[in-house]
Design an enzyme around this catalytic site. Sequence first.
Site, PDB file in Angstrom:
ATOM      1  N   GLU A 364      29.224  -3.652   7.119  1.00 14.32           N
ATOM      2  CA  GLU A 364      30.201  -3.688   8.214  1.00 14.32           C
ATOM      3  C   GLU A 364      31.153  -2.496   8.279  1.00 14.32           C
ATOM      4  O   GLU A 364      32.370  -2.671   8.386  1.00 14.32           O
ATOM      5  CB  GLU A 364      31.015  -4.987   8.141  1.00 14.32           C
ATOM      6  CG  GLU A 364      30.132  -6.217   8.128  1.00 14.32           C
ATOM      7  CD  GLU A 364      30.907  -7.531   7.993  1.00 14.32           C
ATOM      8  OE1 GLU A 364      32.148  -7.484   7.864  1.00 14.32           O
ATOM      9  OE2 GLU A 364      30.273  -8.589   8.023  1.00 14.32           O
ATOM     10  N   GLU A 473      21.459 -12.563   7.838  1.00 12.90           N
ATOM     11  CA  GLU A 473      22.413 -13.685   7.765  1.00 12.90           C
ATOM     12  C   GLU A 473      22.273 -14.604   8.981  1.00 12.90           C
ATOM     13  O   GLU A 473      23.252 -14.970   9.622  1.00 12.90           O
ATOM     14  CB  GLU A 473      23.859 -13.154   7.671  1.00 12.90           C
ATOM     15  CG  GLU A 473      24.038 -12.139   6.562  1.00 12.90           C
ATOM     16  CD  GLU A 473      25.451 -11.585   6.460  1.00 12.90           C
ATOM     17  OE1 GLU A 473      26.374 -12.168   7.047  1.00 12.90           O
ATOM     18  OE2 GLU A 473      25.619 -10.557   5.781  1.00 12.90           O
TER      19      GLU A 473
HETATM   20  C1  XIL Z   1      30.893 -15.173   4.253  1.00 14.20           C
HETATM   21  C2  XIL Z   1      30.641 -16.333   3.326  1.00 14.20           C
HETATM   22  O1  XIL Z   1      29.587 -17.111   3.840  1.00 14.20           O
HETATM   23  C3  XIL Z   1      31.869 -17.154   3.165  1.00 14.20           C
HETATM   24  O2  XIL Z   1      31.675 -18.164   2.206  1.00 14.20           O
HETATM   25  C4  XIL Z   1      33.048 -16.274   2.757  1.00 14.20           C
HETATM   26  O3  XIL Z   1      34.223 -17.018   2.717  1.00 14.20           O
HETATM   27  C5  XIL Z   1      33.195 -15.135   3.729  1.00 14.20           C
HETATM   28  O4  XIL Z   1      31.985 -14.430   3.832  1.00 14.20           O
HETATM   29  N1  XIL Z   1      29.084 -11.304   7.067  1.00 14.20           N
HETATM   30  C6  XIL Z   1      28.685 -11.117   5.771  1.00 14.20           C
HETATM   31  C7  XIL Z   1      28.771 -12.237   4.787  1.00 14.20           C
HETATM   32  O5  XIL Z   1      28.166 -10.054   5.448  1.00 14.20           O
HETATM   33  O6  XIL Z   1      28.976 -11.773   3.509  1.00 14.20           O
HETATM   34  C8  XIL Z   1      29.827 -13.231   5.189  1.00 14.20           C
HETATM   35  O7  XIL Z   1      29.773 -14.333   4.272  1.00 14.20           O
HETATM   36  C9  XIL Z   1      29.632 -13.651   6.624  1.00 14.20           C
HETATM   37  C10 XIL Z   1      29.762 -12.482   7.539  1.00 14.20           C
END
Ligand code: XIL
Length: 829
Positions: A364, A473
């Site tokens: 990101e 994701e």
């Molecule tokens: C999220 C997790 O799922 C949560 O448990 C945590 O509190 C915050 O992060 N993009 C990403 C992930 O790359 O690492 C994130 O994961 C969601 C958004």
Amino acid sequence: MVKKSSLLLLLSFLSLFSSLAWAEAGEKPLQGKVINVIGDSYVRNHRRPFTEAWHYKVAERLGLTYNNYGRNGGCIAFDRSREGFGKSILQRFREMTDTADYVLVIAGHNDADKIKGSADSLAMFRDSLDALCQGLLTKYPRAKVAFVTPWAVPRPGFAEVIQTILEVCAAHGIPVLNAAATSGINVADEGFRKRYFQAPHDTAHLNAAGHDLLVSWGERFLLELNANSQGFIRGLKDAYQDYFLVGVAVNQRNIRVPEQQALICREFNSITAENDMKPQPIEPEEGQFNWQNSDRIADFCRAHGIRLRGHCLVWHNQIGKWMYLDKKGRPVSKKVLLRRIRRHIQAIVSRYKDVVYCWDVVNEAITDDPRAENPYRLSKLYEIAGDDFIREAFRAARKADPKALLFYNDYNECDPVKSRRIAEVVRSMKADGVPIDGIGMQGHYNIYGPKPEEVNAALELYRSVVSHIHVTELDVRANREMGGQLQFSHSGEGMSPELIARQQQQYANLFRVFRKHADVIDCVTFWNLSDRDSWLGADNYPLLFDKNYAPKASYFTVLDGPKTDQTAVTLPAKRENLHVYLCFGQSNMEGAARPEPQDLEGVSNRFLLLSAVDDAERGRVQGEWTRAVPPLCRPNTGLTPVDYFGRRLTEVLPDSISVGVVHVAIGGIHIEGFMSDSIGNYVQHRAPDWMKNILKAYDNNPYERLLSMARIAQQSGVIKGILMHQGESNTGDPTWAAKVKVVYERLLSDLQLRAEDVPLLVGEVVQADGQGVCIRANKQIDALPETIPTAHVVSSEGCTNGPDRLHFDAAGYRELGCRYAETMLPLLR
Ligand code: XIL
């Protein structure tokens, strides 16, 4: 392909597989059929009533009449009468009822204990099993016979017995449900046995809770048997083995709770740590590593042979402040920051080198602001080091593990502005020699978007930059939010049947696009295991398993996705082996009945459509050949006479001949709409508003589209006939026949065809036992051969119709289509 036009259709198609759909319909899918289950104590259920066993429960859910022929201690091959355990199943199977629709053999455990390491006993087992298969197939010529293997018991003999069952059954074409590989029954684990077996030392008999673990597994197997497939139980990972890995992000609970472990092993072949490998959790203070949780995940992957995706080395969130601040809380120098990043990466990447196959190196780093001039996110890391923190991170990761694939990972990655930025940054860094192998598309989507064409466009862009893409994701929430921002609403809109259907459709669309790009997509990972685990909260319903870990309707959509693909078509090498038919007309040619599951399945790969319009969802492109699965006309049209025309021809004609169709039709259109000279006027003055949009799909000139497609078709095939269904709109028009003649002759001359080689086949309109709304048109149609000697009329007598008495129903289209084919066959020269 799955229909876009109606979510209902999708549901009915899925109903074959989805208990949800049939439960709603109030009937059980195998109601009234009989299943005989024969075997050892896996069947008899040892000390417990067999009504607790998974096979009994599955039978009950599916509506099967259930006969249990289990015998504790029984073997497939060995007679144990003298020990008090009875005859072998090879002898006993004859005692079962003569009629059954399903015969399931669940045994082998006791055989394995007898065989141990003896090659002779194993050979005898193989012979008996072979005879049993033969005997069952003879006794039950019409039943579906299948086997279920024992669990993976870690004792001598079991691996051999399981392998032998797989081999011998395969030789007889008998499907096997491989319980050792797919049930998730972790018989080697004492904790698991304590919970799910009838006693802690018991390796054979599940208790009621253990059987419950297997109900959906067994149910799916039987339904697949019913659907006539080979019936090998498969998880997502297996369904997608020809495409990409299917992964899941896990938390600590997921890898500890036995049923969640089992689910992971059954469905996924890649794992991402949801949080435990992120910068702060793994190195909360400089040099203090917290390996416990990440090690547990790595060990789980090692133990189960699952690949581990590393996530993530550098991110502006979940990062220890020590990384970029000094002891007094002031930003450190660029030099110090880069050194810390390098050390952090070196420690983690080298520790998991053996099991991690790729890393999200930087997460990101691109801005969300569409107007920003600078493409980068203005994070602390960026403020201190500029884009060097990115470059340096990739270099350090490459150094620590030269074999791991290195990804840049981001969200809102299908947004046109952001995707261009991501692509551009990665492209220019690669050009500078920064070792970036791939782009991670986070895939935090929702049920409304992004649209398949947007996902497709992003993929097209990224694949021009990198040769590895991971969807990292994936989740599809039930509201309008999307992306990876850590602020979002935890409640969805409440899951209605409409939203469930939308989610199915979105998942179907996404995976269709992913499959299309499977040559560059290596892995698709779901962000969390079940709705219960989702970072978005269970009320967002974003995943394939519900909060009780049961598969949702969307699960089956994804699982069965590959079956709905229209594989790339192969055209016959010789032109004369592709018979082409041009089809045009109005609504009954367009197709007004919703195709039923039978219409979508089993379309020969020798029946081809030259798409006359684009259909992004089905991956169809105007002017390209595709398999002729309905809808043939446009994305939202229905079953047409041409569907069964083609089906019938491909059945009857030799295998060397393929049938190709070009299909252009517009509901309500007059014959004038196909006359080049009058089309301009028609579009301007006669076409009603609703027709105008449809006309646009053909650039306001349906004749021209038909002609240009026909010319393309001629490059690969020979035009053998023209099929028309038109006339309702011209009912009572005395000049209709002459107008049809103009269209026909114009086509012939534009395509340099001779009438005697290319007959015109014209179907009658709906008769509805004399009550057809346009029945008078049939007079004109029947008289057409007087005007056009090479015209042939296809009777619609007895073809059933819908309630409007204007359109045929699905059965009517099928019948009429076959009649077009029967009319054509004697004319083929
Ligand atoms: C999220 C997790 O799922 C949560 O448990 C945590 O509190 C915050 O992060 N993009 C990403 C992930 O790359 O690492 C994130 O994961 C969601 C958004």
